[in-house]
Scaffold this active site. Structure first.
Site, PDB file in Angstrom:
ATOM      1  N   HIS A   9       0.870  -1.198   0.000  1.00  0.00           N
ATOM      2  CA  HIS A   9       0.000   0.000   0.000  1.00  0.00           C
ATOM      3  C   HIS A   9       0.896   1.234   0.000  1.00  0.00           C
ATOM      4  O   HIS A   9       1.443   1.605   1.033  1.00  0.00           O
ATOM      5  CB  HIS A   9      -0.900  -0.005   1.243  1.00  0.00           C
ATOM      6  N   HIS A  24       1.485   5.378  -1.692  1.00  0.00           N
ATOM      7  CA  HIS A  24       1.117   6.536  -2.520  1.00  0.00           C
ATOM      8  C   HIS A  24       2.413   7.150  -3.031  1.00  0.00           C
ATOM      9  O   HIS A  24       3.174   7.716  -2.246  1.00  0.00           O
ATOM     10  CB  HIS A  24       0.371   7.583  -1.693  1.00  0.00           C
ATOM     11  N   ARG A  64       2.218   9.335  -5.654  1.00  0.00           N
ATOM     12  CA  ARG A  64       1.806  10.591  -6.289  1.00  0.00           C
ATOM     13  C   ARG A  64       2.256  10.657  -7.739  1.00  0.00           C
ATOM     14  O   ARG A  64       2.407   9.649  -8.397  1.00  0.00           O
ATOM     15  CB  ARG A  64       2.318  11.807  -5.498  1.00  0.00           C
ATOM     16  N   ASN A  69      -5.304   7.219  -6.134  1.00  0.00           N
ATOM     17  CA  ASN A  69      -6.073   8.432  -5.800  1.00  0.00           C
ATOM     18  C   ASN A  69      -5.369   9.701  -6.259  1.00  0.00           C
ATOM     19  O   ASN A  69      -5.118  10.616  -5.484  1.00  0.00           O
ATOM     20  CB  ASN A  69      -6.399   8.489  -4.295  1.00  0.00           C
ATOM     21  N   HIS A  75     -10.591   0.860   1.690  1.00  0.00           N
ATOM     22  CA  HIS A  75     -10.408   1.872   2.739  1.00  0.00           C
ATOM     23  C   HIS A  75     -11.640   1.767   3.637  1.00  0.00           C
ATOM     24  O   HIS A  75     -12.725   2.226   3.273  1.00  0.00           O
ATOM     25  CB  HIS A  75     -10.283   3.284   2.136  1.00  0.00           C
ATOM     26  N   HIS A  78      -4.817  -0.753   5.956  1.00  0.00           N
ATOM     27  CA  HIS A  78      -4.369  -0.027   7.151  1.00  0.00           C
ATOM     28  C   HIS A  78      -5.292  -0.221   8.360  1.00  0.00           C
ATOM     29  O   HIS A  78      -5.901   0.726   8.853  1.00  0.00           O
ATOM     30  CB  HIS A  78      -4.167   1.464   6.868  1.00  0.00           C
ATOM     31  N   LEU A 138      -5.403   9.095   7.917  1.00  0.00           N
ATOM     32  CA  LEU A 138      -6.675   8.377   7.960  1.00  0.00           C
ATOM     33  C   LEU A 138      -6.450   6.929   7.549  1.00  0.00           C
ATOM     34  O   LEU A 138      -5.771   6.700   6.542  1.00  0.00           O
ATOM     35  CB  LEU A 138      -7.702   9.043   7.037  1.00  0.00           C
ATOM     36  N   ASP A 160       1.268   2.598   3.611  1.00  0.00           N
ATOM     37  CA  ASP A 160       0.398   3.755   3.383  1.00  0.00           C
ATOM     38  C   ASP A 160       1.213   5.047   3.451  1.00  0.00           C
ATOM     39  O   ASP A 160       0.723   6.072   3.930  1.00  0.00           O
ATOM     40  CB  ASP A 160      -0.777   3.796   4.370  1.00  0.00           C
ATOM     41  N   HIS A 211       2.664  14.641   1.811  1.00  0.00           N
ATOM     42  CA  HIS A 211       2.049  15.950   1.544  1.00  0.00           C
ATOM     43  C   HIS A 211       3.118  17.000   1.845  1.00  0.00           C
ATOM     44  O   HIS A 211       3.902  16.826   2.783  1.00  0.00           O
ATOM     45  CB  HIS A 211       0.847  16.196   2.469  1.00  0.00           C
ATOM     46  N   ALA A 237      -4.525  14.754   5.429  1.00  0.00           N
ATOM     47  CA  ALA A 237      -4.271  13.473   6.098  1.00  0.00           C
ATOM     48  C   ALA A 237      -3.171  12.720   5.369  1.00  0.00           C
ATOM     49  O   ALA A 237      -3.203  12.613   4.143  1.00  0.00           O
ATOM     50  CB  ALA A 237      -5.542  12.637   6.111  1.00  0.00           C
TER      51      ALA A 237
HETATM   52  O1  DOR Z   1      -3.833   9.463   5.615  1.00  0.00           O
HETATM   53  C1  DOR Z   1      -4.133   9.123   4.488  1.00  0.00           C
HETATM   54  N1  DOR Z   1      -3.573   9.713   3.417  1.00  0.00           N
HETATM   55  N2  DOR Z   1      -5.045   8.177   4.323  1.00  0.00           N
HETATM   56  C2  DOR Z   1      -5.519   7.863   3.110  1.00  0.00           C
HETATM   57  O2  DOR Z   1      -6.356   7.001   3.018  1.00  0.00           O
HETATM   58  C3  DOR Z   1      -5.078   8.598   1.914  1.00  0.00           C
HETATM   59  C4  DOR Z   1      -3.768   9.178   2.109  1.00  0.00           C
HETATM   60  C5  DOR Z   1      -3.394  10.175   1.053  1.00  0.00           C
HETATM   61  O3  DOR Z   1      -3.585   9.891  -0.132  1.00  0.00           O
HETATM   62  O4  DOR Z   1      -2.868  11.230   1.405  1.00  0.00           O
HETATM   63 ZN    ZN Z   2      -3.506   5.006   1.523  1.00  0.00          ZN
END
Ligand code: DOR
Ligand code: ZN
Length: 361
Positions: free
Chosen positions: A30, A32, A34, A58, A153, A191, A236, A264, A268, A280
């Site tokens: 899992h 991200h 980006r 996402n 999720h 998660h 999250l 996860d 950011h 989040a």
């Molecule tokens: O904390 C999180 N950030 N939870 C998620 O499910 C998405 C993720 C994000 O893409 O920033």
């Molecule tokens: Zn995630």
């Protein structure tokens, strides 16, 4: 004696413990990564730690078609550091209008491995997600038939539900009905943050599994408010009470086949975290493996780390474990504090701290 000599010496009392651990190369189920400049900045960290990663879809706009997933995979491969053999495993972002044929096409063509179910509005870039899970039955039926997993999720989006109860309510109202309606569907509860979620997954082990993040093994909900509000610990699902953190540690360290590593890691920019409305996400891409192995060490379960990190997920998804190994060493090293990106930076989970384990070169 220089400072680096001090850092590299073995702490008293650790001399009789294993000084290193060699496991098959692990996967991150899992992640991200980006896109664009952010991807260029963070991808090298994941690629240095893991052989494969399940890439979250996402983006803006979300990755909803096989064509978009294939193009995104090309961009990821192009952004990898020279010589990296990191393999991105792609996912399809489910929406109310996802078609079973498109799901099957992307799967059969080897473009994506799994589909991601975000309840609409549950988290970052989830507003195109699913508003009515039972209505997606034709998609789930097709996935059952072809053996493709759905990654969920698991948080309720009912605004009346307390944020700390959203996972529990989702499991009750949505996850159990989904599991019951589709007995052949492979489900990954993403998660996990509660003891009850772990029990639900155990009760459906074989065709259900869950990912466990490094940060949820380390922080509880009080950590987010320690001495003030800690935006870089906000993610999250939000971290829960201490009893849940302890249950997560026991579950991961058990080596049970239904529990797998999934960071996860969700970067950011600092400006988006230290803002009036904090995004989040916790960026653990640079410190995940060191953190996980530290937890397994503290739990006296180093012998089970390979199952959690390198075997359980591959088996669940029907993939071979990776060839090759990575060696983790009981050698303190200071984690970098932040990663620069486009005039801003991403704060690293556990960044700036001296972590007791390092990855051998
Ligand atoms: O904390 C999180 N950030 N939870 C998620 O499910 C998405 C993720 C994000 O893409 O920033
Ligand atoms: Zn995630």
């Amino acid at each position: 004696m220089s400072i680096s000599d001090l850092l590299e010496s073995t702490p008293a009392g650790d001399a009789d413990k294993p000084q290193s651990l060699t496991i098959r190369r692990p996967d991150d189920w899992h992640v991200h990564v980006r896109d664009g400049a952010m991807m260029k900045a963070v991808l090298p960290f994941t690629a240095a730690q893991f052989a494969r990663g399940i890439i979250m879809p996402n983006l803006t706009p979300p990755v909803t078609t096989a064509t978009a997933a294939s193009a995104y995979r090309d961009r990821i491969r192009a952004a990898l550091p020279a010589g990296s053999d990191f393999e991105p495993l792609m996912t399809c972002y489910l929406t109310d209008s996802t078609s079973p044929d498109e799901i099957e096409r992307g799967y059969r063509e080897g473009i994506w491995l799994a589909a991601k179910l975000y309840p609409a509005g549950a988290t970052t870039n989830a507003h195109h997600g699913v508003t009515n899970i039972p209505a997606l039955a034709p998609v789930f039926e097709r996935m059952e038939r072809i053996g493709m997993a759905v990654l969920v999720h698991g948080e309720s989006t009912d605004p009346a539900v307390d944020i700390f109860d959203r996972e529990a309510v989702f499991m009750e109202r949505s996850m159990l009905p989904l599991l019951n309606a589709h007995p052949g569907l492979k489900v990954v509860v993403e998660h996990a943050t509660t003891a009850e979620t772990l029990d639900l997954v155990r009760a459906h082990a074989g065709r259900a599994a869950c990912t466990i993040t490094a940060h949820h093994l380390v922080i509880n909900r009080t950590s987010i408010f320690q001495g003030g509000l800690r935006p870089h610990l906000y993610c999250l699902p939000v971290a829960k009470r201490e009893r849940h953190r302890l249950a997560l540690r026991k579950a991961a360290a058990s080596g049970e086949a239904c529990f797998m590593l999934g960071t996860d890691t969700a970067p950011h920019p600092r400006a988006a975290k230290q803002a009036e409305c904090c995004s989040a996400g916790i960026f653990s891409g640079a410190t995940a493996l060191q953190t996980y192995v530290q937890v397994f060490d503290e739990e006296g379960a180093l012998d089970r780390f390979e199952a959690f990190a390198s075997l359980n997920g591959a088996r669940f998804h029907g993939l071979e474990p990776n060839a090759g190994t990575v060696t983790l060493v009981r050698k303190p090293s200071q984690a970098m504090a932040a990663v620069a990106v486009e005039g801003d930076e991403v704060v690293v989970f556990e960044g700036g701290k001296t972590l007791p384990w390092s990855i051998a070169n």
